[in-house]
Write a protein that holds these residues in place. Structure first.
Motif, PDB file in Angstrom:
ATOM      1  N   ILE A 154       0.865  -1.183   0.000  1.00 16.48           N
ATOM      2  CA  ILE A 154       0.000   0.000   0.000  1.00 16.48           C
ATOM      3  C   ILE A 154       0.901   1.232   0.000  1.00 16.48           C
ATOM      4  CG2 ILE A 154      -1.938   1.163   1.099  1.00 16.48           C
ATOM      5  CD1 ILE A 154      -2.619  -1.696   0.421  1.00 16.48           C
ATOM      6  N   PHE A 155       0.692   2.110  -0.968  1.00 21.42           N
ATOM      7  CA  PHE A 155       1.462   3.348  -1.081  1.00 21.42           C
ATOM      8  C   PHE A 155       0.519   4.531  -0.847  1.00 21.42           C
ATOM      9  CE2 PHE A 155       3.423   0.147  -3.741  1.00 21.42           C
ATOM     10  CZ  PHE A 155       4.778   0.248  -3.444  1.00 21.42           C
ATOM     11  N   TYR A 156       0.932   5.463   0.008  1.00 21.99           N
ATOM     12  CA  TYR A 156       0.105   6.623   0.341  1.00 21.99           C
ATOM     13  C   TYR A 156       0.699   7.870  -0.307  1.00 21.99           C
ATOM     14  CZ  TYR A 156      -1.557   3.366   3.900  1.00 21.99           C
ATOM     15  OH  TYR A 156      -2.064   2.262   4.549  1.00 21.99           O
ATOM     16  N   ILE A 157      -0.124   8.551  -1.102  1.00 21.61           N
ATOM     17  CA  ILE A 157       0.322   9.757  -1.811  1.00 21.61           C
ATOM     18  C   ILE A 157      -0.567  10.926  -1.417  1.00 21.61           C
ATOM     19  CG2 ILE A 157       0.592  10.844  -4.078  1.00 21.61           C
ATOM     20  CD1 ILE A 157       1.254   8.205  -5.261  1.00 21.61           C
ATOM     21  N   SER A 158       0.052  12.069  -1.166  1.00 21.68           N
ATOM     22  CA  SER A 158      -0.721  13.245  -0.783  1.00 21.68           C
ATOM     23  C   SER A 158      -0.046  14.494  -1.305  1.00 21.68           C
ATOM     24  CB  SER A 158      -0.836  13.320   0.746  1.00 21.68           C
ATOM     25  OG  SER A 158      -1.428  14.537   1.156  1.00 21.68           O
ATOM     26  N   ASN A 159      -0.857  15.532  -1.490  1.00 21.95           N
ATOM     27  CA  ASN A 159      -0.318  16.839  -1.839  1.00 21.95           C
ATOM     28  C   ASN A 159       0.021  17.655  -0.595  1.00 21.95           C
ATOM     29  OD1 ASN A 159      -0.252  17.017  -4.759  1.00 21.95           O
ATOM     30  ND2 ASN A 159      -2.456  16.709  -4.642  1.00 21.95           N
ATOM     31  N   SER A 160      -0.102  17.048   0.571  1.00 20.90           N
ATOM     32  CA  SER A 160       0.334  17.711   1.796  1.00 20.90           C
ATOM     33  C   SER A 160       1.848  17.879   1.765  1.00 20.90           C
ATOM     34  CB  SER A 160      -0.067  16.877   3.021  1.00 20.90           C
ATOM     35  OG  SER A 160      -1.469  16.813   3.146  1.00 20.90           O
ATOM     36  N   PRO A 161       2.360  18.878   2.464  1.00 18.72           N
ATOM     37  CA  PRO A 161       3.819  19.091   2.482  1.00 18.72           C
ATOM     38  C   PRO A 161       4.510  18.051   3.354  1.00 18.72           C
ATOM     39  CG  PRO A 161       2.742  20.653   3.939  1.00 18.72           C
ATOM     40  CD  PRO A 161       1.638  19.933   3.210  1.00 18.72           C
ATOM     41  N   TRP A 162       5.800  17.851   3.093  1.00 19.30           N
ATOM     42  CA  TRP A 162       6.603  16.930   3.890  1.00 19.30           C
ATOM     43  C   TRP A 162       6.633  17.345   5.356  1.00 19.30           C
ATOM     44  CZ3 TRP A 162       7.704  12.254   2.557  1.00 19.30           C
ATOM     45  CH2 TRP A 162       7.922  11.914   1.216  1.00 19.30           C
ATOM     46  N   ASN A 163       6.341  18.596   5.642  1.00 17.82           N
ATOM     47  CA  ASN A 163       6.297  19.054   7.036  1.00 17.82           C
ATOM     48  C   ASN A 163       5.295  18.249   7.865  1.00 17.82           C
ATOM     49  OD1 ASN A 163       6.820  21.329   5.054  1.00 17.82           O
ATOM     50  ND2 ASN A 163       7.617  22.238   6.936  1.00 17.82           N
ATOM     51  N   LEU A 164       4.268  17.698   7.201  1.00 18.15           N
ATOM     52  CA  LEU A 164       3.232  16.947   7.910  1.00 18.15           C
ATOM     53  C   LEU A 164       3.515  15.450   7.932  1.00 18.15           C
ATOM     54  CD1 LEU A 164      -0.013  18.755   6.644  1.00 18.15           C
ATOM     55  CD2 LEU A 164       1.053  18.924   8.898  1.00 18.15           C
ATOM     56  N   TYR A 165       4.723  15.050   7.546  1.00 21.65           N
ATOM     57  CA  TYR A 165       5.027  13.622   7.465  1.00 21.65           C
ATOM     58  C   TYR A 165       4.810  12.910   8.802  1.00 21.65           C
ATOM     59  CZ  TYR A 165       7.700   9.322   7.385  1.00 21.65           C
ATOM     60  OH  TYR A 165       8.072   8.005   7.520  1.00 21.65           O
ATOM     61  N   GLN A 166       5.397  13.436   9.884  1.00 22.89           N
ATOM     62  CA  GLN A 166       5.266  12.762  11.175  1.00 22.89           C
ATOM     63  C   GLN A 166       3.810  12.718  11.615  1.00 22.89           C
ATOM     64  OE1 GLN A 166       7.898  14.217  14.267  1.00 22.89           O
ATOM     65  NE2 GLN A 166       6.894  13.006  15.842  1.00 22.89           N
ATOM     66  N   TYR A 167       3.075  13.777  11.366  1.00 21.73           N
ATOM     67  CA  TYR A 167       1.654  13.859  11.724  1.00 21.73           C
ATOM     68  C   TYR A 167       0.870  12.765  10.996  1.00 21.73           C
ATOM     69  CZ  TYR A 167      -2.870  16.233  12.567  1.00 21.73           C
ATOM     70  OH  TYR A 167      -4.148  16.557  12.945  1.00 21.73           O
ATOM     71  N   LEU A 168       1.055  12.665   9.674  1.00 17.88           N
ATOM     72  CA  LEU A 168       0.298  11.691   8.887  1.00 17.88           C
ATOM     73  C   LEU A 168       0.750  10.266   9.171  1.00 17.88           C
ATOM     74  CD1 LEU A 168       0.133  13.605   5.480  1.00 17.88           C
ATOM     75  CD2 LEU A 168      -1.703  13.309   7.158  1.00 17.88           C
ATOM     76  N   ASN A 169       2.040  10.075   9.373  1.00 20.34           N
ATOM     77  CA  ASN A 169       2.562   8.761   9.701  1.00 20.34           C
ATOM     78  C   ASN A 169       1.953   8.257  11.008  1.00 20.34           C
ATOM     79  OD1 ASN A 169       4.191   6.478   9.416  1.00 20.34           O
ATOM     80  ND2 ASN A 169       5.897   7.412  10.488  1.00 20.34           N
ATOM     81  N   LEU A 170       1.877   9.131  11.994  1.00 23.10           N
ATOM     82  CA  LEU A 170       1.296   8.770  13.277  1.00 23.10           C
ATOM     83  C   LEU A 170      -0.191   8.445  13.116  1.00 23.10           C
ATOM     84  CD1 LEU A 170       2.021  10.626  16.604  1.00 23.10           C
ATOM     85  CD2 LEU A 170      -0.241   9.740  16.111  1.00 23.10           C
ATOM     86  N   PHE A 171      -0.903   9.250  12.333  1.00 19.26           N
ATOM     87  CA  PHE A 171      -2.327   9.002  12.098  1.00 19.26           C
ATOM     88  C   PHE A 171      -2.557   7.621  11.472  1.00 19.26           C
ATOM     89  CE2 PHE A 171      -5.567   8.854   8.776  1.00 19.26           C
ATOM     90  CZ  PHE A 171      -6.716   9.015   9.527  1.00 19.26           C
ATOM     91  N   LEU A 172      -1.775   7.280  10.469  1.00 16.08           N
ATOM     92  CA  LEU A 172      -1.933   5.994   9.790  1.00 16.08           C
ATOM     93  C   LEU A 172      -1.650   4.836  10.744  1.00 16.08           C
ATOM     94  CD1 LEU A 172      -0.185   6.877   6.410  1.00 16.08           C
ATOM     95  CD2 LEU A 172      -2.626   6.434   6.721  1.00 16.08           C
ATOM     96  N   ASP A 173      -0.577   4.938  11.500  1.00 17.49           N
ATOM     97  CA  ASP A 173      -0.223   3.858  12.421  1.00 17.49           C
ATOM     98  C   ASP A 173      -1.252   3.725  13.544  1.00 17.49           C
ATOM     99  OD1 ASP A 173       2.000   3.350  10.912  1.00 17.49           O
ATOM    100  OD2 ASP A 173       3.434   4.246  12.316  1.00 17.49           O
ATOM    101  N   HIS A 174      -1.656   4.847  14.103  1.00 16.33           N
ATOM    102  CA  HIS A 174      -2.587   4.823  15.231  1.00 16.33           C
ATOM    103  C   HIS A 174      -3.931   4.218  14.840  1.00 16.33           C
ATOM    104  CE1 HIS A 174      -4.549   6.009  18.938  1.00 16.33           C
ATOM    105  NE2 HIS A 174      -5.443   6.699  18.273  1.00 16.33           N
ATOM    106  N   ASN A 175      -4.334   4.417  13.593  1.00 16.38           N
ATOM    107  CA  ASN A 175      -5.641   3.926  13.147  1.00 16.38           C
ATOM    108  C   ASN A 175      -5.566   2.585  12.413  1.00 16.38           C
ATOM    109  OD1 ASN A 175      -7.788   6.098  13.790  1.00 16.38           O
ATOM    110  ND2 ASN A 175      -6.059   7.270  12.986  1.00 16.38           N
ATOM    111  N   ASN A 176      -4.399   1.924  12.509  1.00 16.52           N
ATOM    112  CA  ASN A 176      -4.235   0.565  12.002  1.00 16.52           C
ATOM    113  C   ASN A 176      -4.392   0.459  10.489  1.00 16.52           C
ATOM    114  OD1 ASN A 176      -3.626  -2.183  12.499  1.00 16.52           O
ATOM    115  ND2 ASN A 176      -5.801  -2.721  12.397  1.00 16.52           N
TER     116      ASN A 176
END
Length: 336
Positions: A200-222
């Protein structure tokens, strides 16, 4: 603010080396690893953090102090490769190795490496990263958007005010994924034989600044663990004029990296996913199995997307209101 003042008066010196290796991907002999080097400390995001701490973390995500022209080395399996950061602190290892990387992967295909500063003018610092090498037996891969596809970001809102609110004022632990999305993605990941081998590959137009935020969201929500591909721009207020080339480039890179792997594309009807995905399906008609587009509440966009869907015949394109609808179709097609 203090660092910026010291830079202004010429008294600035680097205090904290932070190397952020993004979750990336590779193939049998190919490694594609991206990251960033900053003069910052790692963000501390906790489930019970205060509202003030949430705002402070949000500010720090964008208050970055890049370390340009910094020499770094990546090490794995006895090999060492060296590169330098660009003016925004980003680095990229896009290299072919003379050894079979698959032999280094764990049971789910992840290859670990170390990455270090080798600049004599900077204190030595070593960090750990990982990239995914998909299983040769994968049935297919999934390339998914994030914004308004698995996470309600409000990307279609006026002046993107919901994006700003959600990114700056909401704890990532409190963000709720769109209903049943984690379960659907786990089913795609497990595929037909329940072996968790479909990447599974996740692509977004969000900036790399939000990487830790989005990574945490994905992991936390399984959500299934997978590479995260974001983009670089100067401001969250910047209009996404380069949005289409960014997503197209990343998806085409994946298609080229895995020439024997077919893909399912998942996005939403709120921005340009319908156009981007159908353009790619037209270029690679034998590689895109299906396109799922989650409907959003935006009448003008929905009319345009509906016209694209109605007139596209190369690959099945489905507008879905819920994950349940996508799951029903996927079962009919034998995806899991």
């Amino acid at each position: 603010m203090g660092k910026r003042l010291r830079k202004l008066f010429g008294t600035y010196s680097i205090q904290n080396i932070l190397i952020i290796p993004y979750r990336s991907y590779g193939a049998q002999y190919h490694m594609y690893v991206k990251g960033r080097v900053l003069d910052n400390v790692m963000l501390s995001m906790t489930e019970n953090q205060s509202f003030l701490q949430t705002i402070r973390n949000a500010f720090r995500q964008f208050n970055t102090h890049e370390i340009p022209d910094c020499k770094i080395v990546i090490k794995l399996a006895g090999f060492e490769l060296t590169t330098s950061t660009d003016k925004k602190g980003y680095f990229l290892f896009d290299a072919v190795l003379p050894t079979d990387i698959c032999e280094l992967a764990d049971s789910e295909g992840w290859v670990r490496y170390s990455i270090s500063i080798v600049d004599a003018d900077l204190p030595p610092s070593t960090f750990e990263g990982e990239f995914l090498v998909p299983d040769f037996g994968a049935d297919y891969g999934v390339i998914s958007d994030i914004d308004d596809t698995i996470l309600d970001t409000g990307v279609t809102s006026f002046l993107k005010w919901k994006v700003i609110r959600n990114s700056f004022f909401v704890n990532p632990y409190s963000r709720i994924p769109l209903h049943d999305a984690p379960d659907l993605y786990q089913k795609f990941h497990r595929g037909k034989d329940q072996k968790e081998k479909n990447p599974i590959f996740y692509i977004s137009n969000s900036p790399w600044n939000l990487y830790q935020y989005l990574n945490l969201f994905l992991d936390h929500n399984n959500f299934p663990k997978g590479p995260i591909l974001l983009r670089s721009f100067n401001s969250i207020f910047q209009h996404a004029t380069n949005e289409k080339p960014h997503k197209q480039k990343e998806i085409i890179n994946l298609l080229k990296a895995y020439p024997k792997l077919n893909f399912i594309l998942i996005g939403d009807s709120g921005e340009h996913d319908a156009t981007i995905y159908t353009d790619i399906a037209a270029q690679f008609p034998d590689r895109i199995l299906c396109i799922y587009l989650r409907s959003v509440k935006h009448k003008r966009r929905m009319r345009l997307v509906q016209s694209i869907v109605d007139n596209f015949r190369t690959t099945p394109v489905l507008l879905v209101e819920t994950s349940v609808q996508a799951e029903a179709h996927a079962r009919q097609q034998g995806y899991f």
